[in-house]
Design a protein around this motif. Sequence first.
Motif, PDB file in Angstrom:
ATOM      1  N   UNK A   1     -31.267  43.600-133.911  1.00 44.10           N
ATOM      2  CA  UNK A   1     -30.368  44.632-133.641  1.00 44.10           C
ATOM      3  C   UNK A   1     -30.285  45.835-134.487  1.00 44.10           C
ATOM      4  N   UNK A   2     -29.294  46.393-134.807  1.00 48.94           N
ATOM      5  CA  UNK A   2     -29.542  47.835-135.399  1.00 48.94           C
ATOM      6  C   UNK A   2     -27.892  47.810-136.399  1.00 48.94           C
ATOM      7  N   UNK A   3     -28.537  48.312-137.580  1.00 48.38           N
ATOM      8  CA  UNK A   3     -27.448  48.285-138.848  1.00 48.38           C
ATOM      9  C   UNK A   3     -27.485  49.268-139.438  1.00 48.38           C
ATOM     10  N   UNK A   4     -26.513  50.345-139.099  1.00 53.81           N
ATOM     11  CA  UNK A   4     -26.279  51.593-140.201  1.00 53.81           C
ATOM     12  C   UNK A   4     -26.474  51.496-141.516  1.00 53.81           C
ATOM     13  N   UNK A   5     -26.211  50.456-142.092  1.00 49.58           N
ATOM     14  CA  UNK A   5     -26.165  50.486-143.613  1.00 49.58           C
ATOM     15  C   UNK A   5     -27.625  50.443-143.955  1.00 49.58           C
ATOM     16  N   UNK A   6     -28.597  49.793-143.479  1.00 50.51           N
ATOM     17  CA  UNK A   6     -29.824  49.614-143.550  1.00 50.51           C
ATOM     18  C   UNK A   6     -30.773  51.055-143.284  1.00 50.51           C
ATOM     19  N   UNK A   7     -30.191  52.041-142.879  1.00 52.33           N
ATOM     20  CA  UNK A   7     -30.756  53.249-142.496  1.00 52.33           C
ATOM     21  C   UNK A   7     -31.925  53.905-143.338  1.00 52.33           C
ATOM     22  N   UNK A   8     -31.289  53.933-144.612  1.00 48.39           N
ATOM     23  CA  UNK A   8     -31.871  54.429-145.739  1.00 48.39           C
ATOM     24  C   UNK A   8     -33.380  53.855-146.036  1.00 48.39           C
ATOM     25  N   UNK A   9     -33.320  52.572-145.922  1.00 43.34           N
ATOM     26  CA  UNK A   9     -34.560  51.945-146.021  1.00 43.34           C
ATOM     27  C   UNK A   9     -35.397  51.643-144.704  1.00 43.34           C
ATOM     28  N   UNK A  10     -34.616  51.395-143.549  1.00 41.83           N
ATOM     29  CA  UNK A  10     -35.436  51.045-142.325  1.00 41.83           C
ATOM     30  C   UNK A  10     -34.831  52.218-141.286  1.00 41.83           C
ATOM     31  N   UNK A  11     -35.686  53.023-140.900  1.00 40.63           N
ATOM     32  CA  UNK A  11     -35.090  54.072-140.046  1.00 40.63           C
ATOM     33  C   UNK A  11     -34.407  53.540-138.803  1.00 40.63           C
ATOM     34  N   UNK A  12     -33.641  54.305-138.258  1.00 35.42           N
ATOM     35  CA  UNK A  12     -33.066  53.715-136.919  1.00 35.42           C
ATOM     36  C   UNK A  12     -34.173  53.964-135.925  1.00 35.42           C
ATOM     37  N   UNK A  13     -35.201  54.867-135.997  1.00 33.36           N
ATOM     38  CA  UNK A  13     -36.475  54.436-135.193  1.00 33.36           C
ATOM     39  C   UNK A  13     -36.961  53.138-135.073  1.00 33.36           C
ATOM     40  N   UNK A  14     -37.365  52.725-136.585  1.00 27.52           N
ATOM     41  CA  UNK A  14     -37.801  51.402-136.572  1.00 27.52           C
ATOM     42  C   UNK A  14     -37.204  50.182-136.268  1.00 27.52           C
ATOM     43  N   UNK A  15     -35.748  50.298-136.220  1.00 26.76           N
ATOM     44  CA  UNK A  15     -35.044  49.306-135.988  1.00 26.76           C
ATOM     45  C   UNK A  15     -34.872  49.222-134.473  1.00 26.76           C
ATOM     46  N   UNK A  16     -34.563  50.549-133.776  1.00 30.12           N
ATOM     47  CA  UNK A  16     -34.614  50.439-132.541  1.00 30.12           C
ATOM     48  C   UNK A  16     -36.126  49.923-131.664  1.00 30.12           C
TER      49      UNK A  16
END
Length: 168
Positions: free
Chosen positions: A45-60
């Motif tokens: 999935x996607x987690x906004x809390x993690x975007x500092x470490x794992x970008x939204x692009x990588x998560x997506x």
Amino acid sequence: VAAQVKGSHWGCGIHPEYASRDSNEAGMFTRFAGEQCPDFIGETGLDARLEAEFSSDAQEALFMAHVTLAEALRRPLVVHSVRRHARVLQLLEGRDVRGMVHGFIGSPETAARFFARGWMLSAGTGAMRSPKTEQAFMSAPLHQVLVESDEPGEDSDVPKVVKWLSER
């Protein structure tokens, strides 16, 4: 392990907290899961809390690898979504995949969009502390509600959640 326990089911996925820019990660996961054919795909999935470490692009990118595999194998998807429900729903548009949102916290409107897609939502003790989520579960079709036993950072209390849901 699942093969040794009669009646058990298993799944595999890469949680968004392990998303990386390693282009081989999604490919390795897809090959393994495709060969083993699990009963479900995820947690992903996607987690906004993690975007500092794992970008939204990588998560997506990782999430979409899971979606594509779930669709190809005709398996349900277990989704972890934290403050990214709208984007998850957007990415699922036009895809023929069903599943459930693990530990759902969100509005009645968002819940209705998942329910309309035939998805299930799971409720844990976190849902009990959110008035908007309480409203979402009050109007939920019971056949699309699951009780969460995996509550990060807290003690799970399935009987308490079941009682809470029954009082709605």
